[in-house]
Design an enzyme around this catalytic site. Structure first.
Site, PDB file in Angstrom:
ATOM      1  N   ILE A 172       0.834  -1.203   0.000  1.00  0.00           N
ATOM      2  CA  ILE A 172       0.000   0.000   0.000  1.00  0.00           C
ATOM      3  C   ILE A 172       0.868   1.252   0.000  1.00  0.00           C
ATOM      4  O   ILE A 172       0.638   2.197  -0.763  1.00  0.00           O
ATOM      5  CB  ILE A 172      -0.948   0.001   1.220  1.00  0.00           C
ATOM      6  CG1 ILE A 172      -1.930  -1.164   1.123  1.00  0.00           C
ATOM      7  CG2 ILE A 172      -1.703   1.334   1.319  1.00  0.00           C
ATOM      8  CD1 ILE A 172      -2.744  -1.374   2.389  1.00  0.00           C
ATOM      9  N   ASP A 191      10.704   1.469   7.277  1.00  0.00           N
ATOM     10  CA  ASP A 191      10.224   0.094   7.400  1.00  0.00           C
ATOM     11  C   ASP A 191      11.418  -0.819   7.642  1.00  0.00           C
ATOM     12  O   ASP A 191      12.200  -1.078   6.725  1.00  0.00           O
ATOM     13  CB  ASP A 191       9.470  -0.340   6.144  1.00  0.00           C
ATOM     14  CG  ASP A 191       8.717  -1.658   6.350  1.00  0.00           C
ATOM     15  OD1 ASP A 191       9.223  -2.512   7.098  1.00  0.00           O
ATOM     16  OD2 ASP A 191       7.633  -1.828   5.754  1.00  0.00           O
ATOM     17  N   ALA A 252      -4.491   2.740   7.853  1.00  0.00           N
ATOM     18  CA  ALA A 252      -4.009   1.443   8.333  1.00  0.00           C
ATOM     19  C   ALA A 252      -4.917   0.926   9.448  1.00  0.00           C
ATOM     20  O   ALA A 252      -5.940   0.306   9.193  1.00  0.00           O
ATOM     21  CB  ALA A 252      -2.557   1.563   8.787  1.00  0.00           C
ATOM     22  N   ARG A 253      -4.581   1.225  10.702  1.00  0.00           N
ATOM     23  CA  ARG A 253      -5.364   0.772  11.846  1.00  0.00           C
ATOM     24  C   ARG A 253      -5.515   1.918  12.841  1.00  0.00           C
ATOM     25  O   ARG A 253      -4.567   2.652  13.126  1.00  0.00           O
ATOM     26  CB  ARG A 253      -4.699  -0.429  12.532  1.00  0.00           C
ATOM     27  CG  ARG A 253      -4.859  -1.738  11.758  1.00  0.00           C
ATOM     28  CD  ARG A 253      -6.314  -2.139  11.681  1.00  0.00           C
ATOM     29  NE  ARG A 253      -6.567  -3.383  10.968  1.00  0.00           N
ATOM     30  CZ  ARG A 253      -6.860  -3.464   9.683  1.00  0.00           C
ATOM     31  NH1 ARG A 253      -6.876  -2.369   8.942  1.00  0.00           N
ATOM     32  NH2 ARG A 253      -7.134  -4.628   9.121  1.00  0.00           N
ATOM     33  N   GLU A 282     -14.291   0.277  16.269  1.00  0.00           N
ATOM     34  CA  GLU A 282     -15.098   0.338  15.055  1.00  0.00           C
ATOM     35  C   GLU A 282     -16.343  -0.528  15.197  1.00  0.00           C
ATOM     36  O   GLU A 282     -16.232  -1.688  15.604  1.00  0.00           O
ATOM     37  CB  GLU A 282     -14.265  -0.117  13.854  1.00  0.00           C
ATOM     38  CG  GLU A 282     -13.121   0.842  13.556  1.00  0.00           C
ATOM     39  CD  GLU A 282     -12.349   0.499  12.279  1.00  0.00           C
ATOM     40  OE1 GLU A 282     -12.599  -0.591  11.699  1.00  0.00           O
ATOM     41  OE2 GLU A 282     -11.514   1.307  11.866  1.00  0.00           O
ATOM     42  N   HIS A 301     -13.725   3.247   7.263  1.00  0.00           N
ATOM     43  CA  HIS A 301     -12.839   2.107   6.988  1.00  0.00           C
ATOM     44  C   HIS A 301     -13.200   1.444   5.654  1.00  0.00           C
ATOM     45  O   HIS A 301     -13.380   0.224   5.581  1.00  0.00           O
ATOM     46  CB  HIS A 301     -12.901   1.081   8.125  1.00  0.00           C
ATOM     47  CG  HIS A 301     -11.663   0.229   8.192  1.00  0.00           C
ATOM     48  ND1 HIS A 301     -11.263  -0.432   9.330  1.00  0.00           N
ATOM     49  CD2 HIS A 301     -10.730  -0.085   7.252  1.00  0.00           C
ATOM     50  CE1 HIS A 301     -10.156  -1.109   9.095  1.00  0.00           C
ATOM     51  NE2 HIS A 301      -9.814  -0.905   7.831  1.00  0.00           N
ATOM     52  N   ILE A 302     -13.250   2.251   4.607  1.00  0.00           N
ATOM     53  CA  ILE A 302     -13.644   1.744   3.297  1.00  0.00           C
ATOM     54  C   ILE A 302     -12.547   1.947   2.245  1.00  0.00           C
ATOM     55  O   ILE A 302     -12.810   1.813   1.052  1.00  0.00           O
ATOM     56  CB  ILE A 302     -14.971   2.404   2.822  1.00  0.00           C
ATOM     57  CG1 ILE A 302     -14.971   3.938   3.006  1.00  0.00           C
ATOM     58  CG2 ILE A 302     -16.146   1.802   3.554  1.00  0.00           C
ATOM     59  CD1 ILE A 302     -14.138   4.693   2.043  1.00  0.00           C
TER      60      ILE A 302
END
Length: 346
Positions: A172, A191, A252-253, A282, A301-302
């Site tokens: 992503i 990363d 992400a989260r 959520e 969250h779409i």
């Protein structure tokens, strides 16, 4: 310091016969995925999104599925233990924070993800949120609808030349980097698990320290998994390290951000705006304080929910189940608990 992961290899699981039921937690998966299930001689059943644990356990007990496509809501230890025939949990996407991976590992159940299947869609959504927030689309739209012509005195910002920092550099983030560079943004990323070649190929500057990345970015975009180490990655301290008037994007989260801290940073002006597709809980509460601040642009969250991605993710999720059930090899990058399974006596 985290060490880079070894190169992927394939896992092969023994074949065992059992249940012919596959359960999906949430809305219907794509027709191609459903057809694949039927062609294999299996039945698919659904539970409503965000079903309570008691109801989920009751349904799982009745169906005893061999595989579960996990979409919306948590699939925890009680549900895992309620299915003696359960062989595999397959995430409809890549984020597994709504799966009890440790409980699955104790039963030697692989947790499979659809790596990269919705990456392009989520990256597009990250860029859409970036533009909406930096260009202040939502408050300007609301003002005009309310009868205010706010052109006098308005001063916007150009995105060209700004620096975006990506926390995580998986599929992503790499798509996001390509889009961002196309709009003239300077891109840097962190990363510890990505190969150096990935940064070189993308033409992205690698940053080794998360605090350095945060402090040097005009826009911070989150693309990492939620783990104990990354929970509340953006708290009061780190938000305070960001450039005054900078922006935060999260596709992400939700647990990566301390939401109270973010609200304080936006209200103080330290953070000029945020674009969020995910939340700590959520669905969020109806009276969530974010709803009152239009500098925080929100979506439910779409990011990965597009027609194109749903085909890829649904098929990948189902194919992951059948790879395990039929004893075919599956790349280790698709199995999030591969290390725990490798230590198993079986």
């Amino acid at each position: 310091m985290l060490k880079a992961a070894p190169r992927p290899r394939a896992f092969r699981f023994e074949v065992r016969m059992g249940s012919r039921n596959i359960l999906v937690t949430g809305p219907a998966i794509n027709e191609q995925a459903v057809r694949l299930i039927a062609d294999k001689g299996y039945q698919v059943s659904y539970v409503p999104p965000y079903t309570s644990e008691d109801d989920l356990v009751r349904i799982v007990t009745d169906l005893d599925p061999v595989g579960v496509v996990v979409r919306m809501g948590r699939f925890g230890e009680a549900a895992i233990e309620a299915a003696p025939s359960l062989r595999v949990l397959s995430k409809h996407g890549v984020g597994v924070d709504n799966i009890d991976v440790d409980a699955a590992s104790r039963r030697e159940i692989p947790v499979v993800v659809a790596t990269g299947a919705n990456a392009l869609s989520v990256a597009e959504h990250a860029i859409a949120l970036l533009f909406a927030v930096v260009k202040r689309i939502v408050p300007l739209d609301s003002g005009l609808r309310a009868g205010r012509w706010e052109k006098p005195g308005f001063s916007g910002k150009e995105i060209d030349g700004m620096t975006v920092g990506l926390v995580g550099f998986g599929a992503i983030a790499r798509h996001t980097a390509a889009f961002a560079k196309g709009f003239g943004l300077k891109v840097q990323a962190l990363d510890p698990f990505a190969d150096e070649a990935a940064f070189a190929e993308a033409g992205v500057q690698r940053v080794a320290d998360v605090d350095d990345l945060i402090a040097s970015s005009d826009i911070l975009s989150l693309h990492c998994p939620l783990t104990p180490e990354t929970r509340n990655l953006l708290d009061d301290r780190r938000l305070g390290m960001m450039k005054p008037g900078s922006f935060v994007i999260n596709t992400a989260r939700g647990g990566l951000i301390d939401e109270d801290a973010l609200l304080r940073a936006v209200e103080s002006g330290q953070i000029a705006g945020a674009g969020l597709d995910t939340f700590q809980t959520e669905p969020p509460a109806e009276n969530h304080p974010f709803w009152q601040n239009q500098r925080i642009v929100v979506t439910p969250h779409i990011g990965g929910v597009t027609q194109e991605a749903n085909v890829r993710v649904g098929v990948d999720a189902v194919e992951g189940i059948f790879a395990i059930v039929e004893g075919r090899p599956l790349g280790r990058e698709r199995i999030v608990n591969h290390r725990a399974l490798a230590k198993s006596p079986a």
